[in-house]
Design a protein around this motif. Sequence first.
Motif, PDB file in Angstrom:
ATOM      1  N   HIS A  66       0.896  -1.169  -0.095  1.00 17.81           N
ATOM      2  CA  HIS A  66       0.043  -0.054   0.047  1.00 17.81           C
ATOM      3  C   HIS A  66       0.846   1.457  -0.196  1.00 17.81           C
ATOM      4  O   HIS A  66       0.629   2.158  -0.888  1.00 17.81           O
ATOM      5  CB  HIS A  66      -0.861   0.118   1.082  1.00 17.81           C
ATOM      6  CG  HIS A  66      -1.923  -0.957   1.039  1.00 17.81           C
ATOM      7  ND1 HIS A  66      -3.451  -0.472   0.646  1.00 17.81           N
ATOM      8  CD2 HIS A  66      -2.178  -2.391   1.283  1.00 17.81           C
ATOM      9  CE1 HIS A  66      -4.051  -1.483   0.641  1.00 17.81           C
ATOM     10  NE2 HIS A  66      -3.484  -2.648   1.145  1.00 17.81           N
ATOM     11  N   LYS A 144      -7.743  -1.950   2.366  1.00 22.69           N
ATOM     12  CA  LYS A 144      -8.195  -2.067   0.943  1.00 22.69           C
ATOM     13  C   LYS A 144      -9.343  -1.458   0.413  1.00 22.69           C
ATOM     14  O   LYS A 144      -9.468  -0.744  -0.534  1.00 22.69           O
ATOM     15  CB  LYS A 144      -8.207  -3.541   0.458  1.00 22.69           C
ATOM     16  CG  LYS A 144      -8.402  -3.694  -1.068  1.00 22.69           C
ATOM     17  CD  LYS A 144      -8.249  -5.334  -1.538  1.00 22.69           C
ATOM     18  CE  LYS A 144      -8.476  -5.372  -2.821  1.00 22.69           C
ATOM     19  NZ  LYS A 144      -8.461  -6.967  -3.295  1.00 22.69           N
ATOM     20  N   GLU A 145     -10.396  -1.548   1.199  1.00 26.81           N
ATOM     21  CA  GLU A 145     -11.898  -0.981   0.992  1.00 26.81           C
ATOM     22  C   GLU A 145     -11.728   0.332   1.161  1.00 26.81           C
ATOM     23  O   GLU A 145     -12.272   1.229   0.263  1.00 26.81           O
ATOM     24  CB  GLU A 145     -12.740  -1.539   2.111  1.00 26.81           C
ATOM     25  CG  GLU A 145     -13.281  -3.081   1.936  1.00 26.81           C
ATOM     26  CD  GLU A 145     -14.349  -2.880   0.617  1.00 26.81           C
ATOM     27  OE1 GLU A 145     -15.247  -2.474   0.812  1.00 26.81           O
ATOM     28  OE2 GLU A 145     -13.870  -3.660  -0.368  1.00 26.81           O
ATOM     29  N   ARG A 147      -8.970   2.253   0.383  1.00 26.21           N
ATOM     30  CA  ARG A 147      -8.366   2.983  -0.841  1.00 26.21           C
ATOM     31  C   ARG A 147      -9.337   2.578  -2.027  1.00 26.21           C
ATOM     32  O   ARG A 147      -9.425   3.584  -2.700  1.00 26.21           O
ATOM     33  CB  ARG A 147      -7.092   1.911  -0.974  1.00 26.21           C
ATOM     34  CG  ARG A 147      -6.286   2.656  -2.171  1.00 26.21           C
ATOM     35  CD  ARG A 147      -5.126   1.762  -2.564  1.00 26.21           C
ATOM     36  NE  ARG A 147      -5.673   0.419  -3.302  1.00 26.21           N
ATOM     37  CZ  ARG A 147      -5.461  -0.836  -2.942  1.00 26.21           C
ATOM     38  NH1 ARG A 147      -4.839  -1.101  -2.064  1.00 26.21           N
ATOM     39  NH2 ARG A 147      -5.976  -1.900  -3.916  1.00 26.21           N
ATOM     40  N   SER A 148     -10.145   1.501  -2.259  1.00 25.34           N
ATOM     41  CA  SER A 148     -10.985   1.524  -3.295  1.00 25.34           C
ATOM     42  C   SER A 148     -11.935   2.666  -3.539  1.00 25.34           C
ATOM     43  O   SER A 148     -12.511   2.784  -4.535  1.00 25.34           O
ATOM     44  CB  SER A 148     -11.716   0.016  -3.188  1.00 25.34           C
ATOM     45  OG  SER A 148     -12.544   0.032  -2.136  1.00 25.34           O
ATOM     46  N   ARG A 149     -12.569   3.271  -2.494  1.00 25.58           N
ATOM     47  CA  ARG A 149     -13.527   4.055  -2.596  1.00 25.58           C
ATOM     48  C   ARG A 149     -12.933   5.595  -2.247  1.00 25.58           C
ATOM     49  O   ARG A 149     -13.506   6.422  -1.952  1.00 25.58           O
ATOM     50  CB  ARG A 149     -14.591   3.988  -1.474  1.00 25.58           C
ATOM     51  CG  ARG A 149     -14.596   3.631  -0.164  1.00 25.58           C
ATOM     52  CD  ARG A 149     -15.639   3.612   0.541  1.00 25.58           C
ATOM     53  NE  ARG A 149     -15.377   3.585   2.001  1.00 25.58           N
ATOM     54  CZ  ARG A 149     -15.273   2.667   2.737  1.00 25.58           C
ATOM     55  NH1 ARG A 149     -15.576   1.308   2.330  1.00 25.58           N
ATOM     56  NH2 ARG A 149     -15.204   2.628   4.104  1.00 25.58           N
ATOM     57  N   ASP A 150     -11.414   5.785  -2.220  1.00 23.00           N
ATOM     58  CA  ASP A 150     -10.842   6.906  -1.908  1.00 23.00           C
ATOM     59  C   ASP A 150     -11.338   7.553  -0.848  1.00 23.00           C
ATOM     60  O   ASP A 150     -11.539   9.016  -0.767  1.00 23.00           O
ATOM     61  CB  ASP A 150     -11.080   8.202  -3.157  1.00 23.00           C
ATOM     62  CG  ASP A 150     -10.560   7.375  -4.488  1.00 23.00           C
ATOM     63  OD1 ASP A 150      -9.337   7.011  -4.271  1.00 23.00           O
ATOM     64  OD2 ASP A 150     -11.006   7.517  -5.748  1.00 23.00           O
ATOM     65  N   TYR A 154      -8.286   6.949   4.602  1.00 21.61           N
ATOM     66  CA  TYR A 154      -7.145   5.816   3.919  1.00 21.61           C
ATOM     67  C   TYR A 154      -5.989   6.340   4.670  1.00 21.61           C
ATOM     68  O   TYR A 154      -5.167   5.478   5.007  1.00 21.61           O
ATOM     69  CB  TYR A 154      -7.046   5.769   2.500  1.00 21.61           C
ATOM     70  CG  TYR A 154      -6.238   5.057   2.028  1.00 21.61           C
ATOM     71  CD1 TYR A 154      -6.335   3.479   1.992  1.00 21.61           C
ATOM     72  CD2 TYR A 154      -5.236   5.345   1.284  1.00 21.61           C
ATOM     73  CE1 TYR A 154      -5.206   2.819   1.709  1.00 21.61           C
ATOM     74  CE2 TYR A 154      -4.089   4.726   0.728  1.00 21.61           C
ATOM     75  CZ  TYR A 154      -4.166   3.321   1.110  1.00 21.61           C
ATOM     76  OH  TYR A 154      -3.249   2.511   0.275  1.00 21.61           O
TER      77      TYR A 154
END
Length: 206
Positions: A66, A144-145, A147-150, A154
């Motif tokens: 990450h 991860k979640e 990061r995936s939705r900005d 994060y």
Amino acid sequence: MNDFNEEAIDSLESILEERFVHSLSELVYNRISTLWHIDDEDVEKELSHLAATAVCVLFCLEYLTHINRFIKKGLVLHPQDARELSKEEGIKRLKEHLTDNTSATLVKRILPQLVNFVESIRAGNIEEVTQLAHTGDYLLFGLKELRSRDDPEYLLWLESLPHYYRKDLEYLSLIKSSEEYTATSDGASASKRTGMDAARKSLEDE
């Protein structure tokens, strides 16, 4: 009512069957499953130690991906793999870029904590190895979640994950107590704190 009871029983049985399943099950159990059941207490303890170390190391490396992704994005770097290690000029340029990248300070601060986890981890049986793996899966999935939705949280999680990992391991008694670790954390020097602030500002700015 009988149908409901049967469905509840099926669900419970399914949950029980999955309780030892995690992202590293294939590596630490499935591929060496017979060895886990040799009737010798020392074998189980030694296997548990090796498996727990592997789980912890892989958690640390996955977490570092990450940070690596974040730094590469800031430097606008193309994907790299081990074959490029032979391209000395390219590696030299990369090092020059990283010298001026304050996010590298975050890595320098976090790495000793990750090494401490690996050296302090303990597990005496497959149940404890499973607890360790589930803890890592849970934290990495959350990261991860985000990061995936900005998610704006994060970056905060990215910096704080080692702290929460240690807290979980201590709660589960899966890590040796470390007075040295506590003393180092509580008594960090002013220069080190300045570096932490710089790293945090860099993460926020980038």
